[in-house]
Design an enzyme around this catalytic site. Structure first.
Site, mmCIF file in Angstrom:
data_model
loop_
_atom_site.group_PDB
_atom_site.id
_atom_site.type_symbol
_atom_site.label_atom_id
_atom_site.label_comp_id
_atom_site.label_asym_id
_atom_site.label_seq_id
_atom_site.Cartn_x
_atom_site.Cartn_y
_atom_site.Cartn_z
ATOM 1 N N LYS B 80 0.833 -1.340 -0.040
ATOM 2 C CA LYS B 80 -0.029 0.072 -0.160
ATOM 3 C C LYS B 80 1.057 1.272 0.088
ATOM 4 O O LYS B 80 2.045 1.263 0.725
ATOM 5 C CB LYS B 80 -0.903 0.044 1.089
ATOM 6 C CG LYS B 80 -1.929 1.229 1.333
ATOM 7 C CD LYS B 80 -2.701 0.913 2.593
ATOM 8 C CE LYS B 80 -3.910 1.892 2.620
ATOM 9 N NZ LYS B 80 -4.944 1.600 3.716
ATOM 10 N N SER B 155 -9.703 1.771 3.005
ATOM 11 C CA SER B 155 -8.836 2.476 2.033
ATOM 12 C C SER B 155 -7.614 1.616 1.182
ATOM 13 O O SER B 155 -6.986 2.136 0.419
ATOM 14 C CB SER B 155 -8.161 3.681 2.669
ATOM 15 O OG SER B 155 -7.180 3.124 3.671
ATOM 16 N N SER B 179 -9.788 -0.566 7.057
ATOM 17 C CA SER B 179 -9.208 -0.297 5.649
ATOM 18 C C SER B 179 -8.382 -1.509 5.030
ATOM 19 O O SER B 179 -8.063 -1.562 4.082
ATOM 20 C CB SER B 179 -8.339 0.744 5.761
ATOM 21 O OG SER B 179 -8.959 1.901 5.835
#
Lengths: 96, 479
Positions: B80, B155, B179
């Site tokens: 990420k 996210s 997330s």
């Protein structure tokens, strides 16, 4: 939240916002703050606040010398440097 | 060999060990999948083919020479884009950090390299990990591989979409309020949020420091266990990282657990939960029962306050953490600056206004307000007290059950653009995942049978702090 309150928060947050943004955030924040009033239902008498998930006390380490980031690396992402220091606009003898 | 992306993680490892494939072949396959699918899915925001192939060749050479390799055996994976990797752009999906190249590696990146994992590139996210749709990134929207009209959740939407699309078998995400788990649920992969303090946050760009945890996303439970094994453990550089023994997660994920006591929360099944999700969860609970588990009704009376509690605490911490972006040391600096009329504070205000997007500004504003003089007690402090009530509910429940099972999200993946104008509605959809972050306990999302629409559905399991092994054992029963 009235517009002056929103303006004050934006200033505390160091965000320069347009009048339109101030109005939008004012309206959205008012709705969100209205919703969080639901917390008033909870009995929190005598409850300790929980700032953290783990009940940590002070964490100590040896005060040992270690290598730090080389100056060149530390400055590598700065917008303005003179090769030795971060450069900022002049802050003395300026308008408040 | 069949396409690597259709093989289980355990099969991939076995084939690497048995000489039926190589790390180079897997990295090349990943790069080919990314070239083919990323123009549509937009999961990866950057790749580094050259260094990945060089790392693969070095690992293959060591394997050929008979050296023993680390846990990841040369598997490719993605990070990420809020996890720092030295010299690789780490943007957080924000204009603020669009040119930021960290001068150091995150702890998890060091661990991955030490265990012979190969980082292929960085994955899209909501700006600064604030969101649940992966629509707010400066790199554009990420699409759900199951249906590209839908979001992948967020996210960590890039991480979940990349694994679901077979671009990489493993990815790291971060989970502050769901997330990792929610995008895993929306994309049909496994996603695990570890116990707070289980994984070092050193090198994770901070959002809400008392809630943030890095964790794995994988195509299966074994893959999640493997990547958790790689990254778990104490690190002095994160003073909130806990020095607690690390279990053998791979063994846990492959060992049937008998007499599992599964807690079921009646309040999870009230209005707001879609029929598809309800049916999938209920059917899985029946399957657990048939397999010998005991279902126990439990209560989490304060769980309904999680959204209000979280959306005071997380923005408060965010407003403080994001105060570091001043346009001086790193990050975006405004060009709109006239030294004759503007002062340093004007430079901060303008740089931040240009660098942050609308959702980040909204949360900074909310947090600044909740922490400001006159409101601190009524908002932030009160939320911290309710947070303890939420934690106490879990402590009581776990006296009677090993895990708590329920939905990850009230619905399947949102259509793109669906909730863009209603922040509160979007926040409310986080109801099932936020409590685990507030309490600091681990949670996992595992894929169930998809809804009739074809969109994936996840089951959430939660366990007591540091009981990731129990979570993985319970998860392995359904795949």
């Amino acid at each position: 939240m009235d517009i002056e309150e929103v303006r004050k928060v934006a200033s505390l947050a160091r965000l320069s916002l347009s009048e339109e943004e101030l109005a939008t955030y004012g309206e959205q924040l008012t709705r969100i703050l209205g919703y969080v009033k639901v917390l008033d239902e909870v009995d929190i008498e005598g409850v300790d606040p929980m700032p953290h998930a783990v009940d940590l006390q002070n964490v100590f380490r040896e005060d040992a010398e270690t290598e730090s980031l080389p100056r060149e690396d530390a400055l590598s992402n700065a917008c303005k440097t003179d090769g030795q220091y971060f450069q900022v606009p002049q802050i003395l003898d300026q308008k408040d | 060999m069949s396409d690597p992306h259709s093989l289980s993680t355990a099969d991939l490892i076995a084939r690497l060990n048995g000489g039926e494939t190589t790390s180079r072949a897997l990295v090349e396959h990943s790069l080919a999948r990314i070239a083919e699918l990323n123009p549509t899915i937009n999961a990866f925001v950057s790749t580094d083919a050259e260094s990945a192939l060089a790392a693969a060749d070095a690992i293959d050479a060591r394997r050929s020479a008979g050296e023993s390799l680390g846990l990841l055996q040369g598997l490719p994976l993605g990070l990420k884009d809020n996890i720092c990797r030295q010299g690789a752009a780490t943007t957080c999906g924000s204009r603020m950090l669009n040119n930021f190249q960290p001068p150091y590696d995150a702890h998890v990146v060091e661990r991955i390299q030490a265990e012979d994992g190969i980082v292929i590139g960085k994955l899209n996210l909501d700006e600064f990990a604030m969101g649940s749709t992966t629509e707010t990134s400066v790199h554009g929207v990420t699409r759900n591989p199951a249906n590209t009209d839908h979001t992948p959740g967020g996210s960590s939407g890039g991480s979940a979409a990349a694994v679901a699309a077979g671009m990489v078998p493993l990815a790291l995400g971060s989970d502050t309020g769901g997330s990792i788990r929610q995008p895993a649920s929306f994309c049909g992969v496994v996603g695990l949020k570890p116990t707070y303090g289980r994984v070092s946050r050193y090198g994770l760009v901070a959002f809400a420091s008392s809630l943030d945890q890095i964790g794995p996303l994988a195509k299966d439970t074994y893959g999640a266990a493997l990547l958790l094994q790689t990254i778990a453990g104490h690190d002095q550089r994160d003073s909130t990282s806990v020095d607690h023994p690390v279990d053998n997660y791979m063994t846990a994920a492959t060992t049937a657990r008998e007499n599992l006591r599964i807690g079921v929360v009646k309040d999870h099944y009230t209005d707001g939960l879609s029929d598809d999700v309800r049916a999938a969860i209920e059917s899985q609970l029946e399957a657990y029962k048939s397999a010998g588990a005991t279902l126990v009704d439990i209560e989490l009376p304060h769980a309904k306050y999680a959204v209000a509690t979280y959306y005071l605490i997380a923005p408060s911490e965010a407003s403080s953490n994001l105060a570091r972006y001043d346009g001086i040391h790193y990050g975006h600096r405004s060009e709109q600056f006239d030294p004759a009329t503007d002062n340093l504070v004007d430079l901060y205000c303008q740089s931040r206004a240009e660098g942050f997007g609308p959702e980040v500004k909204r949360r900074i504003m909310l947090g600044t307000y909740a922490l400001s003089a006159g409101y601190y007690d009524a908002y932030y402090l009160k939320a911290l007290k309710v947070r303890r009530r939420i934690r106490e509910d879990f402590d009581k429940a776990f006296q009677h059950v090993d895990v708590i099972a329920g939905p990850v999200a009230p619905s399947t993946a949102f259509p793109i653009g669906d909730k863009a104008d209603d922040p509160l509605a979007l926040y409310l959809s986080d109801i099932y995942t936020l409590s685990a972050n507030l309490a600091g306990i681990p949670g996992i999302s595992i894929p169930l049978a998809a809804a009739p629409s074809g969109l994936p559905i996840g089951l959430q399991l939660q366990a007591p702090a540091f009981a990731e092994s129990t979570l993985l054992a319970a998860a392995s029963c359904c795949g």
